[in-house]
Design an enzyme around this catalytic site. Structure first.
Site, PDB file in Angstrom:
ATOM      1  N   ASN A 126       9.489  -0.542  -7.929  1.00 64.91           N
ATOM      2  CA  ASN A 126       8.400  -1.377  -6.846  1.00 64.91           C
ATOM      3  C   ASN A 126       8.325  -0.317  -5.721  1.00 64.91           C
ATOM      4  O   ASN A 126       7.723  -0.844  -4.831  1.00 64.91           O
ATOM      5  CB  ASN A 126       9.115  -2.758  -6.244  1.00 64.91           C
ATOM      6  CG  ASN A 126       7.965  -3.549  -5.682  1.00 64.91           C
ATOM      7  OD1 ASN A 126       6.941  -3.684  -5.979  1.00 64.91           O
ATOM      8  ND2 ASN A 126       8.625  -4.448  -5.042  1.00 64.91           N
ATOM      9  N   ARG A 528       6.034  -0.179   4.328  1.00 68.06           N
ATOM     10  CA  ARG A 528       6.213  -1.461   4.010  1.00 68.06           C
ATOM     11  C   ARG A 528       7.504  -1.595   3.225  1.00 68.06           C
ATOM     12  O   ARG A 528       7.537  -0.944   2.170  1.00 68.06           O
ATOM     13  CB  ARG A 528       5.047  -2.012   2.960  1.00 68.06           C
ATOM     14  CG  ARG A 528       3.832  -2.330   3.627  1.00 68.06           C
ATOM     15  CD  ARG A 528       4.226  -3.751   4.012  1.00 68.06           C
ATOM     16  NE  ARG A 528       4.436  -4.958   3.116  1.00 68.06           N
ATOM     17  CZ  ARG A 528       3.194  -5.722   2.839  1.00 68.06           C
ATOM     18  NH1 ARG A 528       2.264  -5.713   3.554  1.00 68.06           N
ATOM     19  NH2 ARG A 528       3.674  -6.641   2.036  1.00 68.06           N
ATOM     20  N   TRP A 574      10.538  -9.176  -8.986  1.00 64.98           N
ATOM     21  CA  TRP A 574      10.681  -8.894  -7.680  1.00 64.98           C
ATOM     22  C   TRP A 574      12.140  -9.373  -6.892  1.00 64.98           C
ATOM     23  O   TRP A 574      12.222  -9.565  -5.572  1.00 64.98           O
ATOM     24  CB  TRP A 574       9.534  -9.505  -6.932  1.00 64.98           C
ATOM     25  CG  TRP A 574       8.253  -8.664  -7.221  1.00 64.98           C
ATOM     26  CD1 TRP A 574       8.134  -7.793  -8.123  1.00 64.98           C
ATOM     27  CD2 TRP A 574       6.832  -9.098  -6.989  1.00 64.98           C
ATOM     28  NE1 TRP A 574       6.897  -7.336  -8.186  1.00 64.98           N
ATOM     29  CE2 TRP A 574       5.979  -8.083  -7.604  1.00 64.98           C
ATOM     30  CE3 TRP A 574       6.185 -10.081  -6.298  1.00 64.98           C
ATOM     31  CZ2 TRP A 574       4.640  -8.128  -7.475  1.00 64.98           C
ATOM     32  CZ3 TRP A 574       4.760 -10.241  -6.012  1.00 64.98           C
ATOM     33  CH2 TRP A 574       3.937  -9.287  -6.785  1.00 64.98           C
ATOM     34  N   HIS A 655      -2.324 -16.261 -12.664  1.00 62.74           N
ATOM     35  CA  HIS A 655      -3.207 -15.240 -11.863  1.00 62.74           C
ATOM     36  C   HIS A 655      -2.681 -13.864 -11.855  1.00 62.74           C
ATOM     37  O   HIS A 655      -1.228 -13.553 -11.737  1.00 62.74           O
ATOM     38  CB  HIS A 655      -3.134 -15.394 -10.010  1.00 62.74           C
ATOM     39  CG  HIS A 655      -3.473 -14.362  -9.377  1.00 62.74           C
ATOM     40  ND1 HIS A 655      -4.758 -13.959  -9.287  1.00 62.74           N
ATOM     41  CD2 HIS A 655      -2.685 -13.739  -8.441  1.00 62.74           C
ATOM     42  CE1 HIS A 655      -4.630 -12.888  -8.469  1.00 62.74           C
ATOM     43  NE2 HIS A 655      -3.413 -12.792  -7.895  1.00 62.74           N
ATOM     44  N   HIS A 705      -7.658  -6.707   0.367  1.00 61.28           N
ATOM     45  CA  HIS A 705      -6.804  -5.867   1.110  1.00 61.28           C
ATOM     46  C   HIS A 705      -7.751  -5.137   2.244  1.00 61.28           C
ATOM     47  O   HIS A 705      -7.338  -4.764   3.196  1.00 61.28           O
ATOM     48  CB  HIS A 705      -6.129  -4.743   0.196  1.00 61.28           C
ATOM     49  CG  HIS A 705      -5.271  -5.127  -0.678  1.00 61.28           C
ATOM     50  ND1 HIS A 705      -4.123  -5.754  -0.389  1.00 61.28           N
ATOM     51  CD2 HIS A 705      -5.311  -5.415  -2.088  1.00 61.28           C
ATOM     52  CE1 HIS A 705      -3.425  -5.954  -1.612  1.00 61.28           C
ATOM     53  NE2 HIS A 705      -4.292  -5.755  -2.513  1.00 61.28           N
TER      54      HIS A 705
HETATM   55  N1  GLN Z   1      -0.611 -17.396  -5.008  1.00 57.92           N
HETATM   56  C1  GLN Z   1      -0.267 -16.098  -4.505  1.00 57.92           C
HETATM   57  C2  GLN Z   1      -1.025 -16.014  -3.229  1.00 57.92           C
HETATM   58  O1  GLN Z   1      -2.243 -16.469  -3.055  1.00 57.92           O
HETATM   59  C3  GLN Z   1      -0.509 -14.962  -5.149  1.00 57.92           C
HETATM   60  C4  GLN Z   1      -0.099 -13.828  -4.607  1.00 57.92           C
HETATM   61  C5  GLN Z   1      -0.062 -12.550  -5.519  1.00 57.92           C
HETATM   62  O2  GLN Z   1      -0.586 -12.553  -6.494  1.00 57.92           O
HETATM   63  N2  GLN Z   1       0.557 -11.432  -5.147  1.00 57.92           N
HETATM   64  O3  GLN Z   1      -0.794 -15.569  -2.051  1.00 57.92           O
HETATM   65 ZN    ZN Z   2      -2.405 -11.664  -6.608  1.00 58.20          ZN
END
Ligand code: GLN
Ligand code: ZN
Length: 765
Positions: A126, A528, A574, A655, A705
């Site tokens: 990471n 970070r 993670w 996602h 971002h």
């Molecule tokens: N549901 C999470 C968000 O919207 C997804 C974050 C991600 O994919 N890193 O923050």
């Molecule tokens: Zn995301």
């Protein structure tokens, strides 16, 4: 005599001193000299710590103000023109390349506006490095001599170090051609780069360095023939130079066996190999070691936090000694310790028994030393005995074993990982429930995490506000987000995630089998840092984790609200995983906990449930082969175990960001709708690969971002482009990812424009 070695130590400081200093410098709160002083203090502290622990071979040049790969780009003058035209100082150039720079003109300085270089994950960790970016106009030359300066700095303290450098082949291979030179093959630059390495190595030798560690981690990848040839060429070339320090060629994070032909017989003094990650390579590696070469045995894990098993490690080192002799064996960390938290002694809240299982970077120094002493016949009986006891007690700990969880994992069958009906049948049932228009609009989950939210969470954690007061606050935040989404006309709503500190930690804290640190920070990129939770034992969910917030959100609107969960692979990746059971088992335990949550959400009336898997890609094993194809199968299965317990009419979303995902992997999840980060991709081929994918997709339409607000026309243009190769009836409209790092004003405008664009297309179709 067997020697002990450390490949690199975390540079962030025990209390995140480096973060405070670099951010302080960026915000104009401290001067550059103050920043440099913090750097020097951290280096001094780290060297002394290692010296006092009794480590024989201590690294230098493992320090960086941002990233060690970026340091090399500065050193070799691999600086695209866009950064040089402002006459920035070297450190400001470094930061501009790392994170971009936007600055108004002042009386003394020009205005600056330049974006950052690409940032990429460092192998399967990471940590992110800044990608070397080469152009046909790149003029290789040495800028300064950071490795020499830091060697001399340690020397002045009376500490003889082994400088670390990323090797030329890895440096080039991990880089890319700049936009102006797309046909440039980075490896073709090797000949220009080698003299610079020689120059810096000669300078190191003149300064008194006797040994250097040159990292070639690309040797654990499936290397193309030209990269293998480059390895041979580079190290043969170094062998032909006179008066260079002795080279330890270091690899880590996997097996070197498929690339052994490229390494065998090279004129290097030593080879470092990672036997924690790939113990199976032992025989082949030992057989390939030349009869004067040393083997550096990477045996103390640089990637995880578990206490070393001295007996086991000593046995492996002894086996190497039997073959090679004590003078040709070094006991080392498997990789740099950069990937582990600094010091376990800073953990004040861990249960004493659990704390006894762990070893952070500082403790790992002692481990390397004790194993070395043990091998050399010195008396470390007490340490060995304590270690054996601790290892044994961990194996038997009540925190680890849960028979019910084990039985449940064993009972997972095909039915559990398959939806009741295929997508073609689910879709009409779902459409009946939701009656969504074409181009349905949604967001990925989080809304701006304002200062107010953080303050209230802190108050609740400290006990200054009660649980009821906190719940009331969270509900008011949820209501704000729901009303906003209704107002601008989004179709599928979210509750905004105001109650979540982090998408993994939030669930981890509610799952049995997890432990958390208060100070276990690890650098992710630049300033970070992350604090990964630790999977200690068998995982189970004692009660619902997210139902309350979702139910509240759904109760105040007639539009569907998505339940929002973090998927099993992302929870696993993670976190620091267990080392006593395989990753698949841990993923399945998480999948079962999430399955219960998904089912509870459905039972509570939630009709759309999103299970995020942004880390799906990074879990992919580095090499092609059985491990990788197995991962494809079990990672998808874990997702399906979590999501297949629901009725056909319940819509499952997923996602992905940080993609470059294999479309086939996404298909294997069988989610009804997936959203994928896409705004910076602009790759028509990527879209085309989904053409025959029956399920629905939302390609991210704007970069979350950046504070930039895209106009309605920009959204229209983007959607039109995608529509050329992707059908309207499967097309969802959404941003790249969650909005938690954005401000409300930008969010309001960007989403409004996005929804307007969707409405525009509805009228066209
Ligand atoms: N549901 C999470 C968000 O919207 C997804 C974050 C991600 O994919 N890193 O923050
Ligand atoms: Zn995301």
């Amino acid at each position: 005599m067997v020697q002990s070695a450390v490949l690199g130590f975390p540079r962030i400081g025990p209390n995140r001193e480096l973060k405070k200093a670099t951010e302080g410098y960026w915000n104009g709160k401290i001067t550059v000299d103050e920043l440099f002083k913090v750097g020097k203090d951290l280096r001094t502290q780290n060297w002394k710590l290692q010296k006092e622990a009794g480590v024989d071979i201590i690294p230098s040049n493992d320090f960086s103000f941002y990233d060690q790969v970026l340091d090399l780009s500065l050193l070799f003058n691999v600086i695209p023109d866009r950064y040089t035209k402002y006459d920035l100082s070297p450190i400001d150039t470094l930061f501009a390349m790392g994170r971009g720079l936007q600055r108004k003109a002042t009386e003394t300085e020009k205005a600056v506006d330049v974006t950052a270089l690409e940032m990429v994950k460092w192998f399967d960790s990471n940590y992110h490095y800044v990608r070397p970016t080469f152009s046909k106009t790149t003029q290789f030359k040495l800028n300064g001599q950071k490795p020499v300066d830091e060697f001399l700095e340690a020397k002045e303290l009376g500490i003889h170090t082994r400088p670390v450098l990323l090797g030329p082949v890895s440096y080039l291979f991990l880089g890319k051609a700049d936009k102006d030179s797309l046909d440039l093959e980075p490896l073709s630059l090797l000949e220009q780069l080698l003299p610079l390495y020689t120059e810096i190595l000669s300078k190191l030798a003149s300064a008194g360095a006797t040994e250097v560690q040159i990292d070639e981690p690309v040797l654990v990848l499936d290397l193309p023939a030209n990269a293998q040839a480059a390895i041979k060429k580079a190290y043969t070339y170094f062998g032909e130079q006179s008066n260079l320090p002795k080279i330890t060629l270091a690899t880590y994070f996997g097996t070197v066996v498929p690339n052994l032909d490229a390494i065998k017989g090279l004129p290097v003094a030593a080879l470092h190999v990672d036997f924690v990650r790939a113990p199976e390579q032992f025989d082949e590696v030992v057989a390939a070691i030349g009869n004067k070469q040393t083997l550096s045995v990477g045996i103390v894990d640089g990637r995880n936090i578990w206490k070393n098993d001295f007996k086991k490690s000593s046995a492996i080192v002894n086996k190497a000694i039997e073959k090679l002799g004590a003078d040709r064996v070094v006991v080392a960390t498997s990789s740099s310790l950069l990937h582990t938290p600094v010091d376990l002694n800073n953990e004040t809240k861990l249960d004493a028994e659990i704390k006894g299982f762990f070893s952070f970077a500082t403790q790992k120094l002692d481990e390397v030393v004790v194993i070395t002493k043990n091998i050399s016949g010195q008396d470390v009986a007490a340490a060995l005995e304590a270690n054996a006891k601790s290892v044994e007690s961990r194996g038997k700990s009540k925190f680890i074993h849960d028979a019910a969880v084990k039985a449940r994992v064993a009972s997972i069958d095909e039915k559990m990982s398959t939806r009741a009906a295929p997508f073609e049948q689910r879709l009409p049932e779902q459409q009946k429930v939701f009656n969504l228009p074409l181009f349905p609009t949604t967001t990925i989950g989080s809304f701006p995490q304002t200062k107010d939210i953080r303050i209230n969470r802190n108050k609740f954690n400290k006990g200054t506000i009660s649980a009821e007061e906190y719940e009331k606050f969270i509900n008011s935040e949820i209501e704000k987000v729901i009303r906003f989404q209704e107002e601008i006309g989004l179709d599928v709503l979210v509750h905004g995630e105001p109650e979540r500190n982090d998408m993994v930690q939030y669930f981890g804290e509610q799952i049995n089998g997890y432990a958390f640190t208060v100070n276990g920070w690890v650098q992710s990129y630049g300033s970070r840092y992350v604090r990964p939770p630790i999977i200690v034992g068998d995982l189970s969910r004692p009660k619902a984790m997210s139902v309350k917030e979702s139910v509240y959100a759904q109760s105040i609107t007639s539009k569907p609200v998505k339940g929002m969960l973090t998927g099993p692979i992302t929870c696993l990746r993670w976190s620091f995983p267990r080392d006593d059971v395989d990753q698949k088992t841990q993923a399945m335990q998480l999948a079962l906990a999430l399955r219960d949550e998904v089912n509870d959400l459905e039972a509570a009336g939630i009709k759309v449930i999103q299970v995020d898997e942004p880390a799906l890609r990074e879990g992919l094993p580095l090499r092609e082969g059985t491990e990788r194809s197995a991962y494809y199968t079990w990672a998808a299965e874990a997702f399906r175990v979590a999501t297949s317990g629901v009725a056909n009419k319940t819509q499952i979303h997923s996602h992905f960001c940080y993609s470059d995902l294999d479309p086939n992997h996404i298909k294997a999840l069988d989610a009804d709708v997936v959203s994928i980060e896409f705004s910076k991709k602009d790759d028509a081929n990527y879209i085309a690969e989904f053409k025959n994918y029956p399920n629905h997709i939302g390609l991210g339409l704007f970069d979350i971002h950046s504070p930039r607000i895209p106009s309605k026309d920009e959204f229209i243009a983007k959607i039109s482009t995608i529509l050329k190769s992707y059908p309207a009836e499967k097309f969802w409209v959404n941003p790249d990812c969650g909005l938690k790092t954005r401000g409300w004003e930008e969010t309001r405008l960007s989403l409004t424009h996005m929804v307007e664009a969707a409405k525009y297309f509805r009228e066209q179709y």
